[in-house]
Design a protein around this motif. Sequence first.
Motif, PDB file in Angstrom:
ATOM      1  N   LEU A 186     -10.988 -46.342  10.244  1.00 33.85           N
ATOM      2  CA  LEU A 186     -12.380 -46.057  10.591  1.00 33.85           C
ATOM      3  C   LEU A 186     -12.990 -47.307  11.218  1.00 33.85           C
ATOM      4  O   LEU A 186     -13.665 -48.085  10.529  1.00 33.85           O
ATOM      5  CB  LEU A 186     -13.170 -45.648   9.347  1.00 33.85           C
ATOM      6  CG  LEU A 186     -12.719 -44.353   8.668  1.00 33.85           C
ATOM      7  CD1 LEU A 186     -13.416 -44.186   7.332  1.00 33.85           C
ATOM      8  CD2 LEU A 186     -12.987 -43.161   9.560  1.00 33.85           C
ATOM      9  N   PRO A 187     -12.782 -47.517  12.488  1.00 36.52           N
ATOM     10  CA  PRO A 187     -13.300 -48.742  13.124  1.00 36.52           C
ATOM     11  C   PRO A 187     -14.819 -48.822  13.035  1.00 36.52           C
ATOM     12  O   PRO A 187     -15.514 -47.879  13.415  1.00 36.52           O
ATOM     13  CB  PRO A 187     -12.831 -48.610  14.575  1.00 36.52           C
ATOM     14  CG  PRO A 187     -12.553 -47.150  14.769  1.00 36.52           C
ATOM     15  CD  PRO A 187     -12.090 -46.642  13.444  1.00 36.52           C
ATOM     16  N   PRO A 188     -15.357 -49.930  12.530  1.00 37.15           N
ATOM     17  CA  PRO A 188     -16.810 -50.074  12.370  1.00 37.15           C
ATOM     18  C   PRO A 188     -17.475 -50.621  13.623  1.00 37.15           C
ATOM     19  O   PRO A 188     -18.321 -51.511  13.547  1.00 37.15           O
ATOM     20  CB  PRO A 188     -16.918 -51.048  11.189  1.00 37.15           C
ATOM     21  CG  PRO A 188     -15.727 -51.926  11.333  1.00 37.15           C
ATOM     22  CD  PRO A 188     -14.632 -51.063  11.903  1.00 37.15           C
ATOM     23  N   TYR A 189     -17.086 -50.095  14.784  1.00 32.54           N
ATOM     24  CA  TYR A 189     -17.576 -50.603  16.068  1.00 32.54           C
ATOM     25  C   TYR A 189     -18.204 -49.480  16.885  1.00 32.54           C
ATOM     26  O   TYR A 189     -17.624 -48.391  17.017  1.00 32.54           O
ATOM     27  CB  TYR A 189     -16.427 -51.216  16.874  1.00 32.54           C
ATOM     28  CG  TYR A 189     -15.593 -52.189  16.089  1.00 32.54           C
ATOM     29  CD1 TYR A 189     -16.094 -53.434  15.715  1.00 32.54           C
ATOM     30  CD2 TYR A 189     -14.292 -51.858  15.698  1.00 32.54           C
ATOM     31  CE1 TYR A 189     -15.328 -54.320  14.990  1.00 32.54           C
ATOM     32  CE2 TYR A 189     -13.516 -52.735  14.967  1.00 32.54           C
ATOM     33  CZ  TYR A 189     -14.041 -53.970  14.615  1.00 32.54           C
ATOM     34  OH  TYR A 189     -13.284 -54.853  13.881  1.00 32.54           O
ATOM     35  N   GLU A 190     -19.350 -49.735  17.449  1.00 31.57           N
ATOM     36  CA  GLU A 190     -20.043 -48.724  18.248  1.00 31.57           C
ATOM     37  C   GLU A 190     -19.184 -48.217  19.391  1.00 31.57           C
ATOM     38  O   GLU A 190     -19.136 -47.011  19.667  1.00 31.57           O
ATOM     39  CB  GLU A 190     -21.355 -49.297  18.791  1.00 31.57           C
ATOM     40  CG  GLU A 190     -22.141 -48.308  19.635  1.00 31.57           C
ATOM     41  CD  GLU A 190     -23.444 -48.868  20.174  1.00 31.57           C
ATOM     42  OE1 GLU A 190     -24.070 -48.191  21.001  1.00 31.57           O
ATOM     43  OE2 GLU A 190     -23.833 -49.983  19.756  1.00 31.57           O
ATOM     44  N   SER A 191     -18.504 -49.115  20.086  1.00 33.41           N
ATOM     45  CA  SER A 191     -17.719 -48.714  21.251  1.00 33.41           C
ATOM     46  C   SER A 191     -16.599 -47.743  20.886  1.00 33.41           C
ATOM     47  O   SER A 191     -16.178 -46.936  21.724  1.00 33.41           O
ATOM     48  CB  SER A 191     -17.136 -49.937  21.957  1.00 33.41           C
ATOM     49  OG  SER A 191     -16.411 -50.749  21.062  1.00 33.41           O
ATOM     50  N   PRO A 217     -24.253 -42.018  12.482  1.00 36.30           N
ATOM     51  CA  PRO A 217     -24.056 -40.749  11.761  1.00 36.30           C
ATOM     52  C   PRO A 217     -22.600 -40.278  11.761  1.00 36.30           C
ATOM     53  O   PRO A 217     -22.089 -39.851  10.718  1.00 36.30           O
ATOM     54  CB  PRO A 217     -24.972 -39.779  12.513  1.00 36.30           C
ATOM     55  CG  PRO A 217     -26.055 -40.649  13.069  1.00 36.30           C
ATOM     56  CD  PRO A 217     -25.359 -41.914  13.466  1.00 36.30           C
ATOM     57  N   GLU A 218     -21.919 -40.367  12.908  1.00 39.35           N
ATOM     58  CA  GLU A 218     -20.511 -39.953  12.970  1.00 39.35           C
ATOM     59  C   GLU A 218     -19.640 -40.887  12.129  1.00 39.35           C
ATOM     60  O   GLU A 218     -18.741 -40.438  11.403  1.00 39.35           O
ATOM     61  CB  GLU A 218     -20.020 -39.941  14.419  1.00 39.35           C
ATOM     62  CG  GLU A 218     -18.579 -39.473  14.556  1.00 39.35           C
ATOM     63  CD  GLU A 218     -18.074 -39.482  15.985  1.00 39.35           C
ATOM     64  OE1 GLU A 218     -16.875 -39.213  16.189  1.00 39.35           O
ATOM     65  OE2 GLU A 218     -18.876 -39.778  16.902  1.00 39.35           O
ATOM     66  N   ALA A 236     -22.108 -46.198   0.954  1.00 33.65           N
ATOM     67  CA  ALA A 236     -22.737 -47.123   1.901  1.00 33.65           C
ATOM     68  C   ALA A 236     -22.932 -46.459   3.263  1.00 33.65           C
ATOM     69  O   ALA A 236     -23.988 -46.615   3.897  1.00 33.65           O
ATOM     70  CB  ALA A 236     -21.886 -48.382   2.050  1.00 33.65           C
ATOM     71  N   GLY A 237     -21.928 -45.710   3.714  1.00 34.34           N
ATOM     72  CA  GLY A 237     -22.066 -45.007   4.988  1.00 34.34           C
ATOM     73  C   GLY A 237     -23.185 -43.985   4.952  1.00 34.34           C
ATOM     74  O   GLY A 237     -24.003 -43.884   5.877  1.00 34.34           O
ATOM     75  N   GLU A 238     -23.224 -43.221   3.872  1.00 31.65           N
ATOM     76  CA  GLU A 238     -24.278 -42.213   3.716  1.00 31.65           C
ATOM     77  C   GLU A 238     -25.661 -42.870   3.693  1.00 31.65           C
ATOM     78  O   GLU A 238     -26.604 -42.389   4.321  1.00 31.65           O
ATOM     79  CB  GLU A 238     -24.033 -41.440   2.423  1.00 31.65           C
ATOM     80  CG  GLU A 238     -24.999 -40.297   2.189  1.00 31.65           C
ATOM     81  CD  GLU A 238     -24.686 -39.530   0.917  1.00 31.65           C
ATOM     82  OE1 GLU A 238     -24.973 -38.334   0.871  1.00 31.65           O
ATOM     83  OE2 GLU A 238     -24.155 -40.147  -0.038  1.00 31.65           O
ATOM     84  N   ALA A 239     -25.772 -43.992   2.983  1.00 33.70           N
ATOM     85  CA  ALA A 239     -27.063 -44.676   2.860  1.00 33.70           C
ATOM     86  C   ALA A 239     -27.522 -45.264   4.180  1.00 33.70           C
ATOM     87  O   ALA A 239     -28.697 -45.158   4.551  1.00 33.70           O
ATOM     88  CB  ALA A 239     -26.975 -45.764   1.796  1.00 33.70           C
ATOM     89  N   VAL A 240     -26.607 -45.886   4.921  1.00 35.38           N
ATOM     90  CA  VAL A 240     -27.020 -46.517   6.174  1.00 35.38           C
ATOM     91  C   VAL A 240     -27.396 -45.462   7.208  1.00 35.38           C
ATOM     92  O   VAL A 240     -28.357 -45.642   7.970  1.00 35.38           O
ATOM     93  CB  VAL A 240     -25.929 -47.474   6.699  1.00 35.38           C
ATOM     94  CG1 VAL A 240     -24.746 -46.744   7.299  1.00 35.38           C
ATOM     95  CG2 VAL A 240     -26.508 -48.434   7.737  1.00 35.38           C
ATOM     96  N   ALA A 241     -26.683 -44.341   7.242  1.00 34.50           N
ATOM     97  CA  ALA A 241     -27.027 -43.282   8.195  1.00 34.50           C
ATOM     98  C   ALA A 241     -28.400 -42.694   7.879  1.00 34.50           C
ATOM     99  O   ALA A 241     -29.224 -42.476   8.782  1.00 34.50           O
ATOM    100  CB  ALA A 241     -25.966 -42.185   8.167  1.00 34.50           C
ATOM    101  N   ALA A 242     -28.656 -42.444   6.599  1.00 33.47           N
ATOM    102  CA  ALA A 242     -29.959 -41.901   6.194  1.00 33.47           C
ATOM    103  C   ALA A 242     -31.062 -42.904   6.476  1.00 33.47           C
ATOM    104  O   ALA A 242     -32.147 -42.533   6.960  1.00 33.47           O
ATOM    105  CB  ALA A 242     -29.934 -41.536   4.717  1.00 33.47           C
ATOM    106  N   TYR A 243     -30.787 -44.162   6.209  1.00 29.82           N
ATOM    107  CA  TYR A 243     -31.818 -45.182   6.394  1.00 29.82           C
ATOM    108  C   TYR A 243     -32.181 -45.347   7.866  1.00 29.82           C
ATOM    109  O   TYR A 243     -33.364 -45.404   8.220  1.00 29.82           O
ATOM    110  CB  TYR A 243     -31.372 -46.516   5.806  1.00 29.82           C
ATOM    111  CG  TYR A 243     -32.466 -47.544   5.852  1.00 29.82           C
ATOM    112  CD1 TYR A 243     -33.560 -47.443   5.000  1.00 29.82           C
ATOM    113  CD2 TYR A 243     -32.449 -48.585   6.771  1.00 29.82           C
ATOM    114  CE1 TYR A 243     -34.603 -48.358   5.049  1.00 29.82           C
ATOM    115  CE2 TYR A 243     -33.483 -49.511   6.833  1.00 29.82           C
ATOM    116  CZ  TYR A 243     -34.553 -49.390   5.972  1.00 29.82           C
ATOM    117  OH  TYR A 243     -35.590 -50.293   6.040  1.00 29.82           O
TER     118      TYR A 243
END
Length: 232
Positions: free
Chosen positions: A98-103, A188-189, A205-212
């Motif tokens: 799961l690469p944590p990069y926008e690109s 979100p994705e 953490a993923g769920e929290a950051v997307a909601a935030y």
Amino acid sequence: MRSGRAKVPLRLAYLAQLRQAVYRFLGALFLYPEERRRRQLIEAARTLRREEETFASFPFFSSWQRLLSILTSEEVDGGTLEEEYVRLFVAGPGGPLLPPYESSYRDPDRMTAGWIPLSLEREYAAAGLTLSPALHEPPDHISVELEYMAFLCGREAEAWEQRDQGEGRKILEQESTFMDRHLSRWVPEFARNLKAHQDGLYGAAGEAVAAYVHHDLDLVTLLLEYLCEGGP
């Protein structure tokens, strides 16, 4: 005695400082959880839990509460967390699971020669920022983008403390633009994929950051509308 109107900039400053702390905390969650960082995150989670009454009225509260509960429980083992971090964000024959990069989400086939990291690097430079060599992460890493939002919130807080409405509004517009052009386009994705592969701390953490990010963009939009109407 201060009038209610006179207190508004100070309330906006406090809100910006609180948002800065949240962005900084969320960004640190997606860096390698070495022992020192893990302890700092746990301590920060304990501090933020004392602000739960402040967050309780926000729509992201349930995901936020779950994240803080996991971090402050006895279930966060350092060795296991490091293994999970490597499994999710580092290891893999073709790259991270799961690469944590926008690109990786907006330009998965690398068809545009890294335009996203390049545009982000220019934006950071325009704000007087450079990436720390010690970070070893590109400009579009989720932690870097969240830390940039923390930086903007800090600048916004300073503007309100100085009662500089023009500067405060300008920085709010920068925050809105950055969330709209970057974080809201891919987080979100990333969070959905993360939730599907990990139901512990990183899934939370993923769920929290997307909601935030989603609700913070709404909040900033409302603040800008309020300022356009003549406040504070």
